[in-house]
Scaffold this motif. Structure first.
Motif, short mmCIF file in Angstrom:
data_model
loop_
_atom_site.label_atom_id
_atom_site.label_comp_id
_atom_site.label_asym_id
_atom_site.label_seq_id
_atom_site.Cartn_x
_atom_site.Cartn_y
_atom_site.Cartn_z
N ALA A 1 38.73 25.97 -36.85
CA ALA A 1 39.69 25.17 -36.07
C ALA A 1 39.26 23.71 -36.04
O ALA A 1 40.09 22.81 -36.20
CB ALA A 1 39.83 25.72 -34.66
N ILE A 2 37.97 23.47 -35.87
CA ILE A 2 37.48 22.09 -35.87
C ILE A 2 37.66 21.45 -37.24
O ILE A 2 38.04 20.28 -37.35
CB ILE A 2 36.00 22.04 -35.41
CG1 ILE A 2 35.92 22.44 -33.93
CG2 ILE A 2 35.40 20.65 -35.62
CD1 ILE A 2 34.50 22.68 -33.43
N ASN A 3 37.43 22.22 -38.31
CA ASN A 3 37.65 21.69 -39.67
C ASN A 3 39.11 21.33 -39.90
O ASN A 3 39.41 20.30 -40.52
CB ASN A 3 37.17 22.68 -40.73
CG ASN A 3 35.67 22.71 -40.86
OD1 ASN A 3 34.96 21.81 -40.41
ND2 ASN A 3 35.15 23.75 -41.48
N LEU A 4 40.01 22.14 -39.41
CA LEU A 4 41.44 21.82 -39.54
C LEU A 4 41.79 20.58 -38.74
O LEU A 4 42.53 19.71 -39.20
CB LEU A 4 42.31 23.00 -39.09
CG LEU A 4 42.43 24.15 -40.06
CD1 LEU A 4 43.05 25.37 -39.38
CD2 LEU A 4 43.26 23.74 -41.27
N PHE A 5 41.23 20.49 -37.53
CA PHE A 5 41.52 19.33 -36.70
C PHE A 5 40.95 18.06 -37.32
O PHE A 5 41.61 17.03 -37.37
CB PHE A 5 40.98 19.52 -35.28
CG PHE A 5 41.36 18.41 -34.35
CD1 PHE A 5 42.70 18.11 -34.10
CD2 PHE A 5 40.39 17.64 -33.74
CE1 PHE A 5 43.06 17.08 -33.25
CE2 PHE A 5 40.74 16.60 -32.89
CZ PHE A 5 42.07 16.32 -32.64
N SER A 6 39.72 18.13 -37.84
CA SER A 6 39.14 16.95 -38.47
C SER A 6 39.94 16.57 -39.71
O SER A 6 40.08 15.38 -40.01
CB SER A 6 37.66 17.16 -38.80
OG SER A 6 37.47 18.12 -39.81
N TYR B 1 51.84 20.62 -38.68
CA TYR B 1 51.63 21.80 -39.50
C TYR B 1 50.23 22.39 -39.24
O TYR B 1 50.07 23.58 -38.98
CB TYR B 1 51.79 21.43 -40.98
CG TYR B 1 51.38 22.50 -41.94
CD1 TYR B 1 52.20 23.59 -42.20
CD2 TYR B 1 50.15 22.43 -42.60
CE1 TYR B 1 51.82 24.58 -43.09
CE2 TYR B 1 49.76 23.41 -43.49
CZ TYR B 1 50.60 24.48 -43.73
OH TYR B 1 50.22 25.46 -44.60
N HIS B 2 49.22 21.55 -39.29
CA HIS B 2 47.85 22.02 -39.11
C HIS B 2 47.54 22.38 -37.66
O HIS B 2 46.72 23.27 -37.41
CB HIS B 2 46.85 21.00 -39.65
CG HIS B 2 46.86 20.92 -41.14
ND1 HIS B 2 46.57 22.00 -41.95
CD2 HIS B 2 47.15 19.90 -41.98
CE1 HIS B 2 46.66 21.65 -43.22
NE2 HIS B 2 47.02 20.37 -43.27
N ARG B 3 48.19 21.73 -36.70
CA ARG B 3 48.01 22.14 -35.31
C ARG B 3 48.53 23.57 -35.11
O ARG B 3 47.98 24.35 -34.33
CB ARG B 3 48.66 21.15 -34.35
CG ARG B 3 47.83 19.87 -34.20
CD ARG B 3 48.40 18.93 -33.16
NE ARG B 3 49.60 18.24 -33.59
CZ ARG B 3 49.60 17.10 -34.29
NH1 ARG B 3 48.48 16.52 -34.63
NH2 ARG B 3 50.75 16.54 -34.64
N GLY B 4 49.57 23.94 -35.84
CA GLY B 4 50.06 25.33 -35.81
C GLY B 4 49.03 26.30 -36.36
O GLY B 4 48.84 27.40 -35.83
N GLN B 5 48.33 25.89 -37.42
CA GLN B 5 47.27 26.74 -37.96
C GLN B 5 46.13 26.89 -36.95
O GLN B 5 45.56 27.98 -36.81
CB GLN B 5 46.72 26.13 -39.26
CG GLN B 5 47.70 26.20 -40.42
CD GLN B 5 47.11 25.53 -41.65
OE1 GLN B 5 46.60 24.42 -41.59
NE2 GLN B 5 47.19 26.23 -42.79
N ILE B 6 45.80 25.80 -36.26
CA ILE B 6 44.75 25.86 -35.24
C ILE B 6 45.18 26.83 -34.14
O ILE B 6 44.37 27.66 -33.68
CB ILE B 6 44.46 24.46 -34.66
CG1 ILE B 6 43.80 23.58 -35.73
CG2 ILE B 6 43.60 24.55 -33.40
CD1 ILE B 6 43.74 22.10 -35.38
#
Length: 149
Positions: A32-37, A123-128
C-alpha cells in the motif's frame, strides 16, 4: 479552470486521507505504501514535465518511506497549487512536449496532463483500498462526491 481546481483539491484531500490511514494502521503495509508513493512520484514527474523540465532521472516506482511520502505529498500540493494559480483557460490548450520513462516523446495539452494526474491517483487509491480490505482494514472513502459534500 474550475473543474481542474476542484479535481486538484480532491486530489489533495484524498492523498491526505490515505496518508493518515497508512500512518495509523497496525503493522506496515508495504504494498500500500509503495502504491501511495507511486502516486506521489508520478505527480512529481508530471509537474516537472509541465514546467518543461527533464523528468528522465525521476523515479516513478521506488521504495519511499511513509515519512518521505508526507514531505512529497506536501511539496506536490504546493507545486500544483502555485502552478494552477497562474494558469488560465487559454493555457489549458497549450501543448507540452515530454519524454516518457522509456524515452519516447509525446505531446499532450496541459488540460489532458492535469486530468491524467488527478485520475491516475484515484485509480491507485482504489488499489490501496483493496489492499486495506484484504488485510481487514476499513477502506478509505475518497469518492469525489464525498469530498464535495
Amino acid at each position: 479552470m474550475e473543474t481542474i481546481h476542484n479535481m486538484f483539491e480532491h486530489l489533495q484531500w484524498s492523498n491526505q486521507r490515505i496518508l493518515e490511514t497508512l500512518k495509523n494502521i497496525e503493522g506496515e503495509n508495504k504494498r500500500a505504501i509503495n502504491l501511495f508513493s507511486h502516486i506521489l512520484l508520478a505527480e512529481q514527474v508530471w509537474f516537472t514535465r509541465l514546467k518543461g523540465l527533464d523528468s528522465s532521472t525521476l523515479p516513478i516506482w521506488a521504495e519511499v518511506s511513509l515519512e518521505a511520502c508526507v514531505e512529497l505529498a506536501n511539496q506536490n500540493h504546493q507545486n500544483f497549487k502555485e502552478y494552477l494559480t497562474g494558469l488560465s483557460n487559454l493555457d489549458l490548450a497549450q501543448f507540452v512536449s515530454y519524454r516518457n520513462s522509456k524515452g519516447i516523446e509525446f505531446k499532450n495539452t496541459v488540460a489532458d496532463i492535469l486530468t491524467h494526474v488527478a485520475l491516475h491517483g484515484q485509480y491507485h487509491r482504489g488499489q490501496i483500498n483493496q489492499l486495506l480490505r484484504v488485510n481487514d482494514f476499513e477502506p478509505i472513502n475518497v469518492e469525489f462526491i464525498t469530498f464535495r459534500r
